[in-house]
Structures are given as C-alpha cells and as structure tokens.
Write a protein that holds these residues in place. Sequence first.
Motif, mmCIF file in Angstrom:
data_model
loop_
_atom_site.group_PDB
_atom_site.id
_atom_site.type_symbol
_atom_site.label_atom_id
_atom_site.label_comp_id
_atom_site.label_asym_id
_atom_site.label_seq_id
_atom_site.Cartn_x
_atom_site.Cartn_y
_atom_site.Cartn_z
ATOM 1 N N PHE A 192 28.654 38.023 59.138
ATOM 2 C CA PHE A 192 29.897 37.247 59.186
ATOM 3 C C PHE A 192 30.347 36.811 57.795
ATOM 4 C CE2 PHE A 192 28.810 36.166 63.728
ATOM 5 C CZ PHE A 192 29.948 36.728 64.272
ATOM 6 N N ALA A 193 29.389 36.416 56.951
ATOM 7 C CA ALA A 193 29.747 35.757 55.696
ATOM 8 C C ALA A 193 30.448 36.664 54.689
ATOM 9 C CB ALA A 193 28.488 35.150 55.065
ATOM 10 N N TYR A 194 29.894 37.833 54.416
ATOM 11 C CA TYR A 194 30.445 38.662 53.338
ATOM 12 C C TYR A 194 31.879 39.145 53.590
ATOM 13 C CZ TYR A 194 26.043 38.693 50.754
ATOM 14 O OH TYR A 194 24.947 38.324 50.015
ATOM 15 N N PRO A 195 32.218 39.627 54.784
ATOM 16 C CA PRO A 195 33.613 40.037 55.012
ATOM 17 C C PRO A 195 34.594 38.874 54.853
ATOM 18 C CG PRO A 195 32.182 40.951 56.697
ATOM 19 C CD PRO A 195 31.364 39.968 55.939
ATOM 20 N N ASN A 196 34.175 37.679 55.293
ATOM 21 C CA ASN A 196 35.039 36.509 55.153
ATOM 22 C C ASN A 196 35.286 36.176 53.687
ATOM 23 O OD1 ASN A 196 35.473 35.948 57.904
ATOM 24 N ND2 ASN A 196 33.565 34.804 58.071
ATOM 25 N N ILE A 197 34.240 36.280 52.880
ATOM 26 C CA ILE A 197 34.385 35.988 51.450
ATOM 27 C C ILE A 197 35.348 36.977 50.798
ATOM 28 C CG2 ILE A 197 33.166 35.960 49.233
ATOM 29 C CD1 ILE A 197 30.692 34.947 50.809
ATOM 30 N N VAL A 221 38.399 45.602 45.820
ATOM 31 C CA VAL A 221 37.702 44.348 46.102
ATOM 32 C C VAL A 221 36.435 44.621 46.918
ATOM 33 C CG1 VAL A 221 37.858 42.098 47.249
ATOM 34 C CG2 VAL A 221 39.831 43.002 45.979
ATOM 35 N N VAL A 222 36.528 45.518 47.877
ATOM 36 C CA VAL A 222 35.369 45.874 48.702
ATOM 37 C C VAL A 222 34.232 46.397 47.817
ATOM 38 C CG1 VAL A 222 34.496 47.479 50.447
ATOM 39 C CG2 VAL A 222 36.693 46.325 50.800
ATOM 40 N N LYS A 223 34.557 47.237 46.870
ATOM 41 C CA LYS A 223 33.548 47.768 45.949
ATOM 42 C C LYS A 223 32.888 46.631 45.169
ATOM 43 C CE LYS A 223 32.933 50.873 41.997
ATOM 44 N NZ LYS A 223 33.622 51.749 41.003
ATOM 45 N N HIS A 224 33.708 45.695 44.724
ATOM 46 C CA HIS A 224 33.215 44.536 43.963
ATOM 47 C C HIS A 224 32.269 43.684 44.817
ATOM 48 C CE1 HIS A 224 33.651 41.307 40.891
ATOM 49 N NE2 HIS A 224 33.505 40.502 41.935
ATOM 50 N N ILE A 225 32.684 43.389 46.040
ATOM 51 C CA ILE A 225 31.880 42.562 46.941
ATOM 52 C C ILE A 225 30.593 43.289 47.326
ATOM 53 C CG2 ILE A 225 31.800 41.519 49.247
ATOM 54 C CD1 ILE A 225 33.481 39.907 47.302
ATOM 55 N N LYS A 226 30.685 44.586 47.542
ATOM 56 C CA LYS A 226 29.506 45.368 47.927
ATOM 57 C C LYS A 226 28.442 45.334 46.843
ATOM 58 C CE LYS A 226 28.038 49.983 49.411
ATOM 59 N NZ LYS A 226 28.459 51.387 49.665
ATOM 60 N N GLU A 227 28.864 45.467 45.591
ATOM 61 C CA GLU A 227 27.909 45.437 44.479
ATOM 62 C C GLU A 227 27.203 44.083 44.413
ATOM 63 O OE1 GLU A 227 30.223 46.435 41.080
ATOM 64 O OE2 GLU A 227 30.307 48.589 41.549
ATOM 65 N N LEU A 286 28.580 35.090 42.450
ATOM 66 C CA LEU A 286 29.871 35.723 42.753
ATOM 67 C C LEU A 286 30.742 35.719 41.504
ATOM 68 C CD1 LEU A 286 31.914 36.918 44.801
ATOM 69 C CD2 LEU A 286 32.639 34.566 45.286
ATOM 70 N N LYS A 287 31.185 36.918 41.116
ATOM 71 C CA LYS A 287 32.081 37.054 39.965
ATOM 72 C C LYS A 287 33.513 37.257 40.453
ATOM 73 C CE LYS A 287 28.747 37.063 36.853
ATOM 74 N NZ LYS A 287 27.605 36.772 37.728
ATOM 75 N N ALA A 288 34.469 36.971 39.594
ATOM 76 C CA ALA A 288 35.879 37.088 39.963
ATOM 77 C C ALA A 288 36.211 38.511 40.398
ATOM 78 C CB ALA A 288 36.760 36.676 38.788
ATOM 79 N N ILE A 289 36.938 38.632 41.476
ATOM 80 C CA ILE A 289 37.333 39.955 41.967
ATOM 81 C C ILE A 289 38.453 40.517 41.096
ATOM 82 C CG2 ILE A 289 36.701 39.394 44.353
ATOM 83 C CD1 ILE A 289 39.736 39.043 44.922
ATOM 84 N N PRO A 290 38.688 41.829 41.142
ATOM 85 C CA PRO A 290 39.831 42.403 40.423
ATOM 86 C C PRO A 290 41.122 41.750 40.911
ATOM 87 C CG PRO A 290 38.393 44.135 41.259
ATOM 88 C CD PRO A 290 37.912 42.856 41.869
ATOM 89 N N LYS A 291 42.044 41.513 40.001
ATOM 90 C CA LYS A 291 43.311 40.883 40.371
ATOM 91 C C LYS A 291 44.319 41.928 40.848
ATOM 92 C CE LYS A 291 42.066 36.702 39.291
ATOM 93 N NZ LYS A 291 41.840 35.724 40.381
#
Length: 442
Positions: A59-64, A152-158, A87-92
């Motif tokens: 639940f947590a990661y997709p919400n973030i 963003v998905v790539k960023h969160i996945k890493e 957690l680092k800033a996502i691509p803008k």
Amino acid sequence: MKHLKLNIYSIAVICLLVSCSKPAEHIEISPEIFHKSVDKVMEIQIHDIFSPPVASRIFAYPNIAAYEILAQKAGKIESLVGKVHDLKAIPKADANGEVNLELAAIIAHMEVSKILIFSEDRMAKLQDSLYMQWESVNEKEFKESKTYAFEVVKHIKEWMNKDNYNQTRTMSKFTVDTDNPSRWQPTPPSYMDGIEPHWNKIRPFIIDSASQFKPKPHPEYSLDKNSKFYEELMEVYNVSREVTEDGDESEAVQIARFWDCNPFVSVTRGHFMFATKKISPGAHWIGITKIASRKTNANVEETVNAYTKTSLAIADAFISCWDEKYRSNLIRPETVINQNLDPDWLPILQTPPFPEYSSGHSVVSGAASVVLTEIFGDNFYFEDDTEIPFGLPIRSFKSFYDASAEAALSRLYGGIHYRAAIDNGLDQGKELGHFVADKLNL
C-alpha cells in the motif's frame, strides 16, 4: 454555378480546419479513480495471499509515488522528502509541457502497485481500460503524462528496492524453541512457520528504528495461579467460553469476526484442506480511509494525502510490532490452554502464525486511528462497510479511536491474545501514530 460549388467546397474545408484546430478536451481525474485503484490492489492482495506486513508495504509505495507527483501542485500537501527515510526528490514535470499531474499520479500509483504484486495481469486489465479511455480524450496529454509517470516510477522503484525487502526473502526461517515453554509454537490446523521473522530489518518510513516504540514488557510466563500471566490466560479461556455460550449472534462474536482480518484461514474438511481469504488488518484501515475520504467529499489531492499518510503509519506499525513479536517470542493462548487446561478448547478466531506479543491489530489500529483523527478530526462518526464482501454487516463508530479500541478488544473475544498484548499494543500503536503525525506536520 461553378463559383457556387467553389464556395461550398471552400466553406467545407474551412469548417474542417476549424474543427481540427479545436483544443482537445482536458482529462479529468476524480477521487473515485484512486479509490478504484486502491480497491484493485486490495483485491489482488487477497488473491495473492500476502501476509499483513507485506501487504502494508504494497500500500505504502504506490501512495508515495502518487503523493510526490501531486506535491508539485500549488496545493496544501508538501513533499515527503526529508521526512521519509532516504527518499530523494522525484524528477520534476516539465512546466512547459502538457503533463496532467493528477493523471500522472494515478498512472504512477497503478504502475508501482503492479511491480509489488504477483498477479500483474489483474492490474493490467484496469490499466488498459483506463488508458484507452484517457487516450481517446486527449492523446497528447495522456502520452506526456504517462511518460512522466514512468520517470517517477523508475525513481520510486530504485528507492524502494533499497529497503532490504529483497534480502529478507532469502533469510532463514524462524527457529522454534521447543525447550522453553514460554516460547511461541506453530498452531493448528496448518502449523505454519512463523511469518516474516525478519520484518524488523525492513527500512522504516518515518520512525527512527524498528525498536523505537517498544511496548511495556508482558507479564512473565507462569502457570502459578497467583501470577499475572495466569490471570490473563484464564481471562482468555473464560471469556471465550462465555462468548461461545451466547451463540454466533452475540455482540462479542460479531466484533471478533468483523475484525478478524486474517488473510489466510485454513479450513479442514475430512482429508481436504483449503483456505478462505480475507483482507489484512492494514487493508481494513485503508478501507476506513476510503470511507472517510468519501464522507468528506475529499478531492484528489486530499484523498491521496489521506491514503499516503495512513499507509505510512500502518507500514511502520507493522515494523514496530513485528520487532517486538520475535523479540519477546511469547506463546499463544491456544497452545497454553490446550497443553495445560483443556485439550479440546478452540479459539473463535484461528490463531495466526506468529508470536503473540504485542497484538498486531492493536498496534496497527492505534497508529492508523491517530493519523486519521489528525486528518479528519475527532468524533468522526462513520459506518464501516469494509467487511461486506466477506458476508459481515456494517458496524458504526463514533470516532477512529472508538474503532481502534474495538479492533483491539476483538482479539480477546477471538481468543488469540492476552490482555497485555491488546492494551499495551494499542498504546504502542498510538505512540507511534503521534510520532508519525508530528513528523508529517499533521
């Protein structure tokens, strides 16, 4: 006549050009789309039989991912960078492009969810139907938003892949200590191994460490009739017998079953064994989050905010609780009663496969109730229909704290926890919940 035909032709061409140059319709995303995505994740979790701790991570990661995309809007929510560990800033998103942030957020939510589940095809069916619909409304906006969402998905996945989850998949099974009568032992009917014994090694989201919110020690194991432990043991035994005598329609039985939330209940019929599937404790509170969001007519931003911050509290609550479970390693009431009081006794609920102290439902409910109260307010009356798909009626609550207290008490009625695990677990969860709420500036 020739000039007339020319004029008609010219007018037709002009009309065609005007219609072609008409601005494409903007893709509107409603809160219900997010509810639908969360519901689909919940449905797949039940199908794939994820344990409660693992379900909380899903639940947590997709919400973030969705939250961080929406945090770029000039709204009320702020980025979680600096609040959530590592957690680092996502691509803008390109300010000059046609990225629809709400659209990108829901796409990211579904894509990250798909990474975390087994039955990807079930999520893909929802995605395909929505993608086709959105592309038909505004192809350019959809493609740009999807491209950005995938960044963003790539960023969160890493980031996600560094939380030690993959490493815990290869760690050893929990070793049962059969020489110490106070230690947990697998329980009937399936006698499963203890699940997720290394969950305290998962990187927390908000709390400082898995051991930050250790509950008060449980009463020392003892079969001395004057001991506190024996007193609590007899409470479980006597309450269970009283509840059973009252029948299936008693309030206590209804409460126990409403909050059962055991994702894998083994059923034995003759030589056959099969499982009935239900939502996890965390999923139940995610369902309550949906109820509260709908009741307040929350917009997309508010809905994702509620889902995200509640799921963070739930995820950290499982890390905290599981840290204590495998440290104290306390035996379940069912085992002690069968060995020392009544070999034929069965709890109303099936005992889940992990140590007793503290109560997972108590810790998770305490944490979730604090965060939801901070978001939606105290004395928030709601009708909980989360269990309707499992044949259980609606129950109403005066507040989130009211619901968490009942959820905790249900473990006594169900015969699967001692009083200390319930009360101390609820305190543990609330302390953790207040810490999370403070960190998130709720």
